[in-house]
Design a protein around this motif. Sequence first.
Motif, short mmCIF file in Angstrom:
data_model
loop_
_atom_site.label_atom_id
_atom_site.label_comp_id
_atom_site.label_asym_id
_atom_site.label_seq_id
_atom_site.Cartn_x
_atom_site.Cartn_y
_atom_site.Cartn_z
N HIS A 1 5.65 7.37 -4.68
CA HIS A 1 6.68 8.36 -4.34
C HIS A 1 7.50 7.91 -3.13
CE1 HIS A 1 5.60 10.97 -7.42
NE2 HIS A 1 4.68 11.71 -6.83
N ASP A 2 6.84 7.23 -2.21
CA ASP A 2 7.57 6.70 -1.05
C ASP A 2 8.53 5.60 -1.49
OD1 ASP A 2 6.40 8.37 0.85
OD2 ASP A 2 4.67 7.05 1.09
N PRO B 1 -3.53 5.78 -8.22
CA PRO B 1 -3.16 7.19 -8.36
C PRO B 1 -1.79 7.35 -9.01
CG PRO B 1 -2.89 6.47 -6.08
CD PRO B 1 -3.47 5.30 -6.83
N PHE C 1 8.71 -0.25 5.45
CA PHE C 1 7.26 -0.05 5.54
C PHE C 1 6.51 -1.26 6.09
CE2 PHE C 1 8.16 3.76 3.35
CZ PHE C 1 7.07 4.58 3.61
N GLU D 1 17.24 6.84 -1.58
CA GLU D 1 18.14 6.91 -0.43
C GLU D 1 19.20 5.81 -0.48
OE1 GLU D 1 15.10 9.10 2.72
OE2 GLU D 1 15.45 6.95 2.93
N THR E 1 11.42 7.28 -3.16
CA THR E 1 12.31 7.98 -2.23
C THR E 1 13.16 7.00 -1.42
OG1 THR E 1 10.78 9.84 -2.09
CG2 THR E 1 12.39 9.66 -0.34
N VAL E 2 12.56 5.89 -0.97
CA VAL E 2 13.35 4.90 -0.23
C VAL E 2 14.44 4.33 -1.14
CG1 VAL E 2 13.33 2.72 1.01
CG2 VAL E 2 11.44 4.29 1.30
N LEU F 1 6.14 -4.39 5.21
CA LEU F 1 5.25 -5.13 4.29
C LEU F 1 5.66 -6.60 4.24
CD1 LEU F 1 5.09 -2.53 1.41
CD2 LEU F 1 3.22 -3.15 2.91
N GLN G 1 -2.08 10.29 -16.87
CA GLN G 1 -3.12 10.30 -15.83
C GLN G 1 -4.36 9.50 -16.24
OE1 GLN G 1 -3.95 14.30 -14.49
NE2 GLN G 1 -1.97 14.51 -13.50
N HIS H 1 2.50 9.57 -12.16
CA HIS H 1 1.52 9.13 -13.16
C HIS H 1 2.15 8.99 -14.54
CE1 HIS H 1 1.56 13.28 -14.28
NE2 HIS H 1 1.02 13.66 -13.15
N ASP I 1 0.83 -1.20 0.00
CA ASP I 1 0.00 0.00 0.00
C ASP I 1 0.87 1.26 0.00
OD1 ASP I 1 1.06 -0.15 2.53
OD2 ASP I 1 -0.82 0.31 3.57
N MET I 2 2.16 1.08 -0.28
CA MET I 2 3.06 2.24 -0.30
C MET I 2 2.74 3.12 -1.50
SD MET I 2 6.85 0.76 0.51
CE MET I 2 7.72 2.32 0.32
N HIS I 3 2.77 4.41 -1.28
CA HIS I 3 2.65 5.33 -2.41
C HIS I 3 3.93 5.24 -3.25
CE1 HIS I 3 2.28 8.96 -4.78
NE2 HIS I 3 1.02 9.01 -4.44
#
Lengths: 129, 402
Positions: free
Chosen positions: B340-341, B370, B400, B348, B344-345, B402, B361, B357, B336-338
């Motif tokens: 963008h997350d 989304p 996260f 890093e 970003t992870v 998961l 879209q 998108h 369920d991670m977005h």
Amino acid sequence: MSMYAEVILDYYRHPRNYGKLNHPQIVSHDMNTSCGDEITMQVEVKDNMVADIRFSGKGCAISQAAASMLTEHVMGLSLGEVAKLNKETMLKLVPIDISPMRLKCALLGFKVLKLGVIKALDRGENHEN
Amino acid sequence: MKKVVMGANVFRKDFPFFARKLVYLDTAATSQKPRVVLDAMRKFYEISNANVHRGVYGLADEATQLYEGARKTIARFINASPQEIVFVRNATEGINLVAQAWGRANIKKGETILITQMEHHSNIVPWQLLVKEKGANLLVATITKAGELDVLAFEKLLEKKPKLVAFTHVSNVLGTVNPVKELTALAHKAGAKVLVDACQSIAHMHVDVRNLNCDFLVFSGHKLYGPFVGVLYGKKKLLEEMPPFLCGGDMIKEVSFEKSSWNELPWKFEAGTPDVAGAVGLAAAVFYLEGIGLANVERQEVELVEYAFKKLQKIKAVQIYGPKTRAGVISFNLGDMHAHDVSTVLDEQGVCVRSGHHCAQPLMGVLGIPACARISIGVYTTKEDIDKFLAALQKAKKVFRL
């Protein structure tokens, strides 16, 4: 520090003040269309103060955690104080280094709340007129 | 021709970028550039820089020769004639050129343009504006659950006799490879002109405009290991009949204060000073890719995408979008991670993947998400890159919970 410090994940997985209020005087909503993040802020106002506040929405961990942290910060503040909150204060609430590309995630809840409060204050002035 | 050895990547050393120890998996957004491209552009600026088509001195002629030589190289690369190659800023500008110049002259009230659900915004919005202006209709062919174009639905929509059918060769989200030749033949039979968006295919497989028989084709040079320039191909007859797009210097034959006449093809569509070094760099990129051989590129990339696909499929929390047979890209979400997350992870940990998108879209809406994350590969991508990405993804899962 990683943007996914324990505190962010904690607020993301267990958001404080998440949900809806029964009789909010202020309801404000917005989204970052580019990523699909969305946040609604609801505020119950008593004596011109934030008596209660809830946020709801969906999106990335940064946007949701930051919104949650903001709700805790503004509880009990006057609407005038909330309207005067600036970006720097907001970012201080989120104890991580946010990359420039993710700033708009961290600021979404702040933008929603501030706009909602400013509109409410404007309406209030109009009534007095 | 270099021999392609399984497991080893002999091309990576050609790309100075990889002095940075990054895992770069966003080639579908833009590719890194081989040294030969950078050298060709530097050499142009250092030795041959002058404006083109203007001065009569030797240096100006030299620059013009280089620019027009680049056009010939690109024409040969896609089996077109140089007159049919128009340099533009990017593929988006190429589509806008067709929408404005061809579209405004040819699309009339009540007529139809057909696109597909898997189009990039650049192959949607120019048509939206055009049909709005003309009182015409924009129809959208659906995709199947597997993420392929629903050819039956496409054929059904062709019964509406669209004037133009515009579709992508390879989806930048799903990786789906559309059967361009067959779709073009169907569209022609229905009386439509065809525009192909080749942005995601041009660097990954052989694209032959005569064989595909499309009327227009666009691609961006920067996705083809070249600089930030774009190319529009158009059949000569169509380009000749079209009014100009942008106007001003270089695109004219004769100008008086009362009226002007237009230059010959392809210069009619190149107003103002073009990106000469960009064209020169793109030609160098084409030579580079031809040196490897498109068949070799395709073989290596298909193998790598299959490898990544299989490994990703095994991770429980991963949801992959699009068909099994695909080119260059794999889009996915993690639990369920977005997206963008996820990105970003990974960032890093030094892994660059696109999230969001993907300028599609409407397709996100069709998929009911989304956003998603996407890895995409190029000739320099190694199995090690994929392994590092997978390890970083495992870390994201852990972060996260998961």
